[in-house]
Design a protein around this motif. Sequence first.
Motif, PDB file in Angstrom:
ATOM      1  N   TYR A 160      41.713  34.245  49.467  1.00 22.90           N
ATOM      2  CA  TYR A 160      42.243  33.576  48.281  1.00 22.90           C
ATOM      3  C   TYR A 160      41.561  34.117  47.022  1.00 22.90           C
ATOM      4  CZ  TYR A 160      44.069  29.707  45.491  1.00 22.90           C
ATOM      5  OH  TYR A 160      44.725  28.960  44.564  1.00 22.90           O
ATOM      6  N   ASP A 161      40.244  34.353  47.103  1.00 22.28           N
ATOM      7  CA  ASP A 161      39.518  34.924  45.973  1.00 22.28           C
ATOM      8  C   ASP A 161      40.035  36.329  45.679  1.00 22.28           C
ATOM      9  OD1 ASP A 161      37.760  32.715  45.846  1.00 22.28           O
ATOM     10  OD2 ASP A 161      36.653  33.546  47.537  1.00 22.28           O
ATOM     11  N   LEU A 162      40.262  37.075  46.769  1.00 24.77           N
ATOM     12  CA  LEU A 162      40.710  38.457  46.628  1.00 24.77           C
ATOM     13  C   LEU A 162      42.068  38.505  45.918  1.00 24.77           C
ATOM     14  CD1 LEU A 162      38.966  40.703  47.636  1.00 24.77           C
ATOM     15  CD2 LEU A 162      40.380  40.864  49.675  1.00 24.77           C
ATOM     16  N   LEU A 163      42.959  37.621  46.346  1.00 25.67           N
ATOM     17  CA  LEU A 163      44.279  37.568  45.725  1.00 25.67           C
ATOM     18  C   LEU A 163      44.173  37.154  44.266  1.00 25.67           C
ATOM     19  CD1 LEU A 163      46.497  35.972  48.490  1.00 25.67           C
ATOM     20  CD2 LEU A 163      46.906  38.114  47.296  1.00 25.67           C
ATOM     21  N   ALA A 165      41.685  37.620  42.315  1.00 21.27           N
ATOM     22  CA  ALA A 165      41.096  38.723  41.558  1.00 21.27           C
ATOM     23  C   ALA A 165      42.150  39.779  41.246  1.00 21.27           C
ATOM     24  CB  ALA A 165      39.950  39.341  42.356  1.00 21.27           C
ATOM     25  N   LEU A 166      42.961  40.107  42.265  1.00 23.40           N
ATOM     26  CA  LEU A 166      43.994  41.124  42.067  1.00 23.40           C
ATOM     27  C   LEU A 166      45.002  40.658  41.006  1.00 23.40           C
ATOM     28  CD1 LEU A 166      45.071  43.856  43.034  1.00 23.40           C
ATOM     29  CD2 LEU A 166      46.549  42.616  44.605  1.00 23.40           C
ATOM     30  N   ARG A 167      45.355  39.389  41.096  1.00 25.62           N
ATOM     31  CA  ARG A 167      46.300  38.842  40.120  1.00 25.62           C
ATOM     32  C   ARG A 167      45.716  38.963  38.713  1.00 25.62           C
ATOM     33  NH1 ARG A 167      49.780  34.961  42.058  1.00 25.62           N
ATOM     34  NH2 ARG A 167      48.153  34.548  43.576  1.00 25.62           N
ATOM     35  N   VAL A 169      43.541  41.128  37.601  1.00 25.71           N
ATOM     36  CA  VAL A 169      43.572  42.527  37.174  1.00 25.71           C
ATOM     37  C   VAL A 169      44.974  42.887  36.681  1.00 25.71           C
ATOM     38  CG1 VAL A 169      43.459  44.912  37.970  1.00 25.71           C
ATOM     39  CG2 VAL A 169      41.733  43.278  38.708  1.00 25.71           C
ATOM     40  N   LEU A 170      45.984  42.508  37.460  1.00 26.23           N
ATOM     41  CA  LEU A 170      47.345  42.911  37.114  1.00 26.23           C
ATOM     42  C   LEU A 170      47.809  42.250  35.823  1.00 26.23           C
ATOM     43  CD1 LEU A 170      48.986  42.971  40.658  1.00 26.23           C
ATOM     44  CD2 LEU A 170      48.092  44.874  39.302  1.00 26.23           C
ATOM     45  N   ARG A 172      45.881  41.281  33.337  1.00 27.04           N
ATOM     46  CA  ARG A 172      45.200  41.940  32.222  1.00 27.04           C
ATOM     47  C   ARG A 172      45.808  43.312  31.959  1.00 27.04           C
ATOM     48  NH1 ARG A 172      40.321  40.694  34.529  1.00 27.04           N
ATOM     49  NH2 ARG A 172      39.886  42.903  34.837  1.00 27.04           N
ATOM     50  N   TYR A 173      46.127  44.032  33.047  1.00 29.74           N
ATOM     51  CA  TYR A 173      46.697  45.367  32.886  1.00 29.74           C
ATOM     52  C   TYR A 173      48.042  45.279  32.168  1.00 29.74           C
ATOM     53  CZ  TYR A 173      48.375  50.037  33.993  1.00 29.74           C
ATOM     54  OH  TYR A 173      48.850  51.314  33.888  1.00 29.74           O
TER      55      TYR A 173
END
Lengths: 267, 201, 201
Positions: A160-163, A165-167, A169-170, A172-173
Amino acid sequence: MNTPVPTRGLLPEAWRVDLPVFEGPLDLLLQLVKVNKVEITDIPVATICDQFHAYLALAEELDLDLAAEYIYEAALLIHLKSRMLLPRTPRAPGEPEEDPREELVARLLEYRRLKEAAQSLAEIESLRRGIWRREGGPPEDLGAPAEEAGEIDLGDLSLYDLLGALRGVLVRYDKAHPPAYHLDREHFSVRDQVHRLLAELDRGRPFDLVADLRARSCRAEVIAAFLAVLELARLSLVRVHQTEAGDVVLYRTTREAAGEELEALAG
Amino acid sequence: MTERAEMEAAIEAVLFVSSEPVPRERLAEMFDEADRAEAAAAIDAVVRRYAAEGGGDGEGGEGGDGAGGGGRGVFVEEVAGGVRLVTRPEMNPWLRRFFEVTGSQKLSMAAIETLAIIAYRQPMTAPEIQELRSVSPSGVIKTLLERRMIRIAGRKEVVGRPFLYCTTREFLVHFGLKSLKDLPPLDELDEALEEAGGEIG
Amino acid sequence: MTERAEMEAAIEAVLFVSSEPVPRERLAEMFDEADRAEAAAAIDAVVRRYAAEGGGDGEGGEGGDGAGGGGRGVFVEEVAGGVRLVTRPEMNPWLRRFFEVTGSQKLSMAAIETLAIIAYRQPMTAPEIQELRSVSPSGVIKTLLERRMIRIAGRKEVVGRPFLYCTTREFLVHFGLKSLKDLPPLDELDEALEEAGGEIG
């Protein structure tokens, strides 16, 4: 079969004044068992079923937004009530006859056990809410790892943390790189929109451009459709007309599209 | 070779600066091999030092150095496989008054019911939880994931391959459990509850 | 009217929680007007409690009845702004040792984000990760390599021939995944958590 219209008179006195809210249909059933002072293992199905329905009816009257699960459970209860009226078939010679309530009883007993466990956890929690930790982390000048917001012990790191974090990043990108529509052309090409518009127009009905653009699925498609209209106008395949009411209407001209003209459009 | 008093001081200092529960072995590892047995005793001594209740009962011979007698505002709790120094729950009203804090967010009953199901039956999938509670747990699962009370522990090899959920270390800390074995047994709840209450006090 | 023992406990709890020095008057103000003189004495008592020196008197009871006498790792320091509970300076070598031995298992947000990017987009190079995060990932890549969450899987045949990074077996084990295919798609979890919230009407 005829289900009697449930009345609030069926409910316990106190509930008629202040309708309690439950954690779910099983919780409601447990409470009904309790207020009726009956055993879970020997539930008077007809009574409980009527009271369950009375609760639902009153809840609806009061605009309580009950989850669909209550309705489902209510249907199960009616089914059970009707089965109670049928003659029962013995399972096998010598064995006790089947009780249609068995499954409900098992579910209720299991739920009651877990509910009790949950209540004990809730009590532990309320005792422990008074516990405070020291403010501020360990001293960094002594070699303690610097603490920063959002950091997580590796042992505690979950998918859940990993998801999340990825969200992050995306998001912000995307903010730093606003999507240019040419990126979307892969999905919504101007050429496709030209063909779609020509097909629509060939049906011969008046074509309301604004309504058509509103019906597109996303901004990228709107942009592609709009560019397609401009292309069609440039090629004199359509005429764009604004009515006095402010509507923008497209008309098909008599000109036939040359294949290569359409092929040359942005893909 | 470390003096016993020095050991206790070091252990107290480490517990004071650590915000997470520290496993006893990690405390003992600070000292030489030869001192490990003594270290274990020193840890117990520090734990007991903080366990001394207010009101100065018992600790008769102690008045001299001013260590005993006074009420204690902190204690060492055994939780999630380690020990940590925290305030005693009874201090909550004072702390709230001093730091001017109001209410901390409590888990909803729906969340605790779902958490209990996961805790006792882990790993569990959302459909299995729904089966037990007759209520869709999806919103509640999200809350529990965000509060770090549960984590995704893979997928179940059934139709739809739903996620499996387990409780976390944070769950143990939140509920003051040494390990999952410490969960109140489903059948002897009343007894266990009394015990848990006693441990905190 | 507050009991003296309760006062001392409350003062100890506040000093424990607070990371800043606390003025004595603010501590006293927790209590009723009538109790202020008593409160001042209680503060002194707490200060004295922690002042008990390590090597001192208590050593006698080596059997370790733990009732005080053991060395203290923390003390109440009088500073300009008031009083505060801190570790004794002599404890610094022990604290250093503790943190050295245990190391940190904490991952920064930057490390978690980088791990997420590599997990979902592998194999990835550092420049590609930098493109997504607009921060150089070299520091966190080192951490992730040390933690064995990622590994080097060759070089990319582009200018500079940067290393390609992939996740490891340990990564899969840690997250309870059988293979990378088991990683939940970005929106699957949302769907799993939001669907089935069916309501009436």
